[in-house]
Scaffold this active site. Structure first.
Site, PDB file in Angstrom:
ATOM      1  N   LYS A 123       9.950 -45.260  -3.980  1.00  0.00           N
ATOM      2  CA  LYS A 123      11.068 -44.761  -3.166  1.00  0.00           C
ATOM      3  C   LYS A 123      11.568 -45.856  -2.222  1.00  0.00           C
ATOM      4  O   LYS A 123      12.762 -46.138  -2.155  1.00  0.00           O
ATOM      5  CB  LYS A 123      10.588 -43.543  -2.365  1.00  0.00           C
ATOM      6  CG  LYS A 123      11.638 -42.934  -1.453  1.00  0.00           C
ATOM      7  CD  LYS A 123      11.005 -41.825  -0.604  1.00  0.00           C
ATOM      8  CE  LYS A 123      11.982 -41.180   0.334  1.00  0.00           C
ATOM      9  NZ  LYS A 123      12.968 -40.345  -0.391  1.00  0.00           N
ATOM     10  N   HIS A 128      28.256 -28.911  -0.968  1.00  0.00           N
ATOM     11  CA  HIS A 128      27.694 -30.123  -1.557  1.00  0.00           C
ATOM     12  C   HIS A 128      28.571 -31.332  -1.291  1.00  0.00           C
ATOM     13  O   HIS A 128      28.200 -32.455  -1.598  1.00  0.00           O
ATOM     14  CB  HIS A 128      27.506 -29.940  -3.062  1.00  0.00           C
ATOM     15  CG  HIS A 128      26.633 -28.766  -3.380  1.00  0.00           C
ATOM     16  ND1 HIS A 128      27.133 -27.503  -3.588  1.00  0.00           N
ATOM     17  CD2 HIS A 128      25.296 -28.656  -3.451  1.00  0.00           C
ATOM     18  CE1 HIS A 128      26.138 -26.683  -3.813  1.00  0.00           C
ATOM     19  NE2 HIS A 128      25.010 -27.346  -3.735  1.00  0.00           N
ATOM     20  N   HIS A 131      19.905 -14.573  -0.838  1.00  0.00           N
ATOM     21  CA  HIS A 131      20.794 -15.686  -1.152  1.00  0.00           C
ATOM     22  C   HIS A 131      20.206 -16.465  -2.314  1.00  0.00           C
ATOM     23  O   HIS A 131      19.012 -16.705  -2.373  1.00  0.00           O
ATOM     24  CB  HIS A 131      20.955 -16.607   0.065  1.00  0.00           C
ATOM     25  CG  HIS A 131      21.525 -17.937  -0.301  1.00  0.00           C
ATOM     26  ND1 HIS A 131      22.824 -18.092  -0.701  1.00  0.00           N
ATOM     27  CD2 HIS A 131      20.958 -19.163  -0.389  1.00  0.00           C
ATOM     28  CE1 HIS A 131      23.027 -19.372  -1.002  1.00  0.00           C
ATOM     29  NE2 HIS A 131      21.920 -20.037  -0.824  1.00  0.00           N
ATOM     30  N   SER A 153      21.152 -22.299   7.623  1.00  0.00           N
ATOM     31  CA  SER A 153      20.918 -23.536   8.369  1.00  0.00           C
ATOM     32  C   SER A 153      22.226 -24.162   8.833  1.00  0.00           C
ATOM     33  O   SER A 153      23.243 -24.072   8.149  1.00  0.00           O
ATOM     34  CB  SER A 153      20.151 -24.523   7.504  1.00  0.00           C
ATOM     35  OG  SER A 153      20.841 -24.755   6.302  1.00  0.00           O
ATOM     36  N   ASP A 207      15.804 -15.432   1.389  1.00  0.00           N
ATOM     37  CA  ASP A 207      16.341 -16.362   0.393  1.00  0.00           C
ATOM     38  C   ASP A 207      15.475 -16.429  -0.851  1.00  0.00           C
ATOM     39  O   ASP A 207      14.266 -16.598  -0.751  1.00  0.00           O
ATOM     40  CB  ASP A 207      16.421 -17.779   0.987  1.00  0.00           C
ATOM     41  CG  ASP A 207      17.407 -17.854   2.141  1.00  0.00           C
ATOM     42  OD1 ASP A 207      18.459 -17.200   2.060  1.00  0.00           O
ATOM     43  OD2 ASP A 207      17.122 -18.575   3.122  1.00  0.00           O
TER      44      ASP A 207
HETATM   45  N1  GLN Z   1      18.708 -20.168   4.502  1.00  0.00           N
HETATM   46  C1  GLN Z   1      18.569 -21.407   3.841  1.00  0.00           C
HETATM   47  C2  GLN Z   1      19.509 -22.435   4.455  1.00  0.00           C
HETATM   48  O1  GLN Z   1      20.549 -22.081   4.863  1.00  0.00           O
HETATM   49  C3  GLN Z   1      18.863 -21.294   2.376  1.00  0.00           C
HETATM   50  C4  GLN Z   1      18.651 -22.592   1.664  1.00  0.00           C
HETATM   51  C5  GLN Z   1      18.726 -22.495   0.187  1.00  0.00           C
HETATM   52  O2  GLN Z   1      19.146 -21.501  -0.353  1.00  0.00           O
HETATM   53  N2  GLN Z   1      18.319 -23.519  -0.501  1.00  0.00           N
HETATM   54  O3  GLN Z   1      19.234 -23.598   4.487  1.00  0.00           O
HETATM   55 ZN    ZN Z   2      21.384 -21.944  -1.237  1.00  0.00          ZN
END
Ligand code: GLN
Ligand code: ZN
Length: 760
Positions: A19, A696, A643, A435, A601
């Site tokens: 890395k 993204h 989610h 987040s 999640d």
């Molecule tokens: N609650 C998490 C965030 O918002 C969900 C992250 C994820 O789904 N990878 O970071």
């Molecule tokens: Zn996500």
């Protein structure tokens, strides 16, 4: 004599040297020569380690600066035209361009390597795709090892796997298999060249044998290997791994090759039958050591499988190996100074697994290292009976579960009316996924706290200030349901794992996820329980700062298990149920603390799907049950969200509905809502938040763009069950783009709300 062999060794180095070297090169801080030297040093170390362990067969070309499928694409000259490749030597810079994209060309797609957490670069096929021998890595590394006095068995991805994992990228709908005629001659050329270099064996990785194969695929495999078998002076070891062969067994054992490798861990039950059917000259490589988990092998059990195979194949024709490449294991236990001795005693990482392979090879020859065997037996016994593993409390609780525990009190309709009375949300309520940006400040404070440079109370004050700011920001923007921002979290699994009993964490137990991204999965070693609340403090504090509803934020049980090294002494379904109970307790505590909505999640829900269709139902049964168990303890008026960071739901939509979350948020912005199709076709009964902001990318979507997306969603789904949110969490983004993007998102919801309430 049986041989001790390996299919592949972790390439990242004991201390993530790979890395550091690649990232320094990408950052322009070091030269290509320096990078090459780092690669050579890693390979030399890895070969030396394998030699010192006593292996008879050591692989080469298992090393990669990024990914083996990518290396294969370069070797085969399968380079998409957007990379402006001139048809000459396809070297390292080209590979990096394909993996990471350039100013003018977007990167190749990346996806999961079978059911591991490793990602490969997806080969691209077009109607005019041709193949040509364009790389030299495999030859160079073979020669490099020879110079070091190590005669290796080079590793290549086999043609069936290479074709199966690629995608048709020109929308032509062409049949990928039709490319075999162009592909196989290049494989032949590669094998001939390796033979000329002095290689006597080549390993061809064909994990597709663990998948459901179509008839056309089987025919292609037959024809391809008939052609490869013609190459003189080289023997082929075709390696199947990641599962049982099942209905592919006849095809596999009938391949006209000198050696066959099987996964005798996941496929332990089949091993003897396969041994009985292979050709009279064929070498059988038995993968008896788990290459993708971290437990010491039960050597007595492995020897039983070995004995059953030895009854059918002479020992001279046996090789002992890991089930799959050790790439999916951390490198060594040597630096794990923080694990308790008891747990350390149960583990074997890649280096330690080499010792197990050598032990088994010797045992096959009748030279049983009795000390080692006795010691292993004691370890297995200690682990089985350890108090660290078994909690009567957990077992009693699981034993006492009834069907009612897996159900909310009422159905969705009744819950929805109680929730709307309690939450009083507008049409198209706005929220986010959890987040907020993990700024340098946030990361520094966490690191300082961990190192003891920041006291508990100062860190507390710091986090509260972050939450205060996040709450104010969301209130000012006009969000309807708020989140606290997850500033206290390093990672969505690690944070919870560290607070649960039954989880352990390594210091340097890194495994490559993709490129220079490595993960350090926690180890679930024992019955899981929650000694105390994990998030209540932060969520409760956040709720106290606002009159708007705050959403509690947890990671779901399936994801908690999927992204960990799991126990091998009980089925996953049992482990996940224990985790679900711990999450259930947290959800109930959050409810008690005044949180009216709680999100759980399940980012890894889909990727847990087994490789074979026939196994899906079983998985989906226990995975949905785990979620329902976690969510089943709250009152009807408490709203449960989930989610998932993707949106291919077509084949699992029924299971998603069975989870019975009140609301699910998914990723849909990049597909322009097309990915909602599954929900529409199935008539998904509960609420949905289709992402309208692609997190993204740093690009700030306009109000219009998001209104258009929402409009599209509103055309096909009932508007009173629609939410407005980004695709995923925002932790990797910066505030500079998040603020305007969220403001636009709230504005988009407002506009549409105005329009729809006018038209009634
Ligand atoms: N609650 C998490 C965030 O918002 C969900 C992250 C994820 O789904 N990878 O970071
Ligand atoms: Zn996500």
């Amino acid at each position: 004599m049986a041989k001790a062999t390996n299919l592949g060794f972790p390439r990242i180095g004991e201390r993530r040297e790979l890395k550091k070297a690649t990232e320094a090169y990408w950052a322009g801080e070091s030269s290509l020569d320096a990078l090459r030297a780092s690669g050579a040093a890693l390979r030399r170390t890895n070969w030396a380690k394998q030699k010192a362990a006593g292996l008879d067969v050591i692989p080469s070309n298992d090393f990669s600066f990024y990914d083996g499928m990518l290396d294969m694409a370069c070797l085969l000259g399968n380079v998409p035209s957007r990379f402006d490749w001139n048809g000459g030597h396809a070297g390292l810079d080209l590979a990096f361009a394909m993996a990471r994209g350039t100013d003018t060309a977007i990167a190749c797609e990346m996806t999961k390597w079978f059911d591991t957490n490793y990602h490969y670069l997806v080969p691209e096929f077009r109607a005019d795709t041709t193949f040509t021998l364009a790389g030299s890595k495999v030859f160079d590394e073979f020669a490099e090892a020879e110079r070091l006095g190590i005669h290796t068995r080079p590793v290549l991805i086999g043609p069936a796997t290479y074709l199966a994992l690629g995608k048709v990228a020109d929308g032509s709908g062409m049949d990928k298999l039709s490319l075999a005629d162009r592909l196989i001659p290049v494989y032949v050329e590669i094998l001939e060249r390796l033979a000329a270099q002095g290689a006597d064996w080549v390993q061809l990785d064909e994990p597709v044998f663990a998948l459901d194969l179509s008839e056309a695929q089987c025919e292609m495999i037959d024809a391809a290997y008939a052609a490869l078998a013609q190459v003189k002076d080289i023997r082929l070891m075709v390696a199947s791994y990641f599962g049982e062969l099942r209905d592919n067994q006849v095809l596999f054992t009938g391949l006209p090759v000198a050696g066959l490798h099987i996964d005798a861990v996941r496929g332990a039950k089949e091993a003897a039958a396969i041994a009985a059917t292979i050709g009279p000259e064929t070498v059988l490589s038995l993968g008896l050591v788990d290459g993708r988990n971290i437990w010491k092998t039960d050597l007595a059990a492995a020897r039983e499988t070995l004995a059953a195979c030895q009854a059918r194949v002479e020992t001279d024709r046996l090789e002992l190996a890991p089930a799959c490449s050790l790439l999916h294991c951390p490198v060594t236990l040597r630096n794990e100074t923080r694990l308790s001795h008891a747990i350390l005693d149960w583990l074997a990482f890649a280096e330690e697994k080499l010792g197990e392979i050598v032990f088994l090879a010797k045992a096959a020859d009748g030279q049983v290292d009795e000390m080692h065997a006795a010691d292993n037996k004691r370890v297995m016994h200690r682990r089985r009976h350890s108090e660290l593993i078994h909690s009567d409390l957990v077992k009693r609780r699981v034993g006492g579960l009834t069907p009612a525990d897996y159900r909310r009190r009422s159905g969705y309709a009744a819950r929805a009316s109680q929730q709307s009375a309690k939450l009083n949300l507008p049409l198209l309520p706005t929220t986010s996924i959890g987040s907020f940006p993990q700024t340098i400040d946030v990361r520094r404070a966490r690191a300082d706290h961990k190192k003891g440079r920041l006291s508990d109370s100062d860190y507390d004050v710091f986090l509260k200030r972050q939450i205060d700011d996040a709450v104010t920001l969301q209130e000012n923007m006009g969000f309807d349901m708020l989140v606290h921002g997850e500033f206290e979290r390093n990672d969505m699994v690690e944070y919870f794992g560290e607070k649960l009993e039954g989880y352990a964490f390594t210091r340097l137990g890194w495994v490559q996820s993709y490129g220079s991204r490595y993960v350090k999965p926690p180890i679930i070693y024992g019955d899981v329980q929650r000694p105390e609340a994990m998030t209540v403090k932060w969520s409760k504090y956040a709720q106290s700062r606002t009159d708007k509803p705050m959403k509690g934020m947890l990671t779901g049980p399936v994801t908690m298990v999927q992204w960990a090294f799991v126990r091998d002494d009980q089925p996953c379904s049992a482990t996940v149920r224990q985790v679900a109970l711990a999450i259930r307790d947290e959800i109930c505590d959050l409810e008690r603390a005044g949180l009216a909505a709680i999100q759980c999640d399940e980012a890894a829900f889909r990727e847990g799907l087994p490789l074979r269709r026939a196994d899906w139902d079983d998985y989906l049964d226990w995975a949905t049950a785990a979620f329902r168990l976690a969510a089943g303890g709250v009152a009807d008026a408490t709203q449960i969200h989930t989610h998932m960071c993707y949106s291919e739901f077509n084949d699992i939509i029924e299971a998603i509905a069975t989870m019975d979350a009140d609301c699910i948020s998914i990723e849909t912005s990049r597909s322009h809502m097309e990915l909602l199709d599954a929900f529409v076709a199935f008539d998904y009964p509960n609420e949905i938040g289709p992402g309208v902001y692609d997190i993204h990318s740093p690009r700030v979507p306009t109000v219009d763009e998001m209104t258009t997306l929402l409009d599209k969603a509103a055309q096909v789904l009932p508007i009173d069950r629609l939410w407005v949110n980004p695709d995923c969490g925002l932790k990797t983004r910066g505030w500079a783009e998040v603020k305007p993007a969220l403001a636009n998102m709230v504005e988009a919801a407002r506009r549409l709300r105005g329009r729809y309430s006018q038209t009634g």
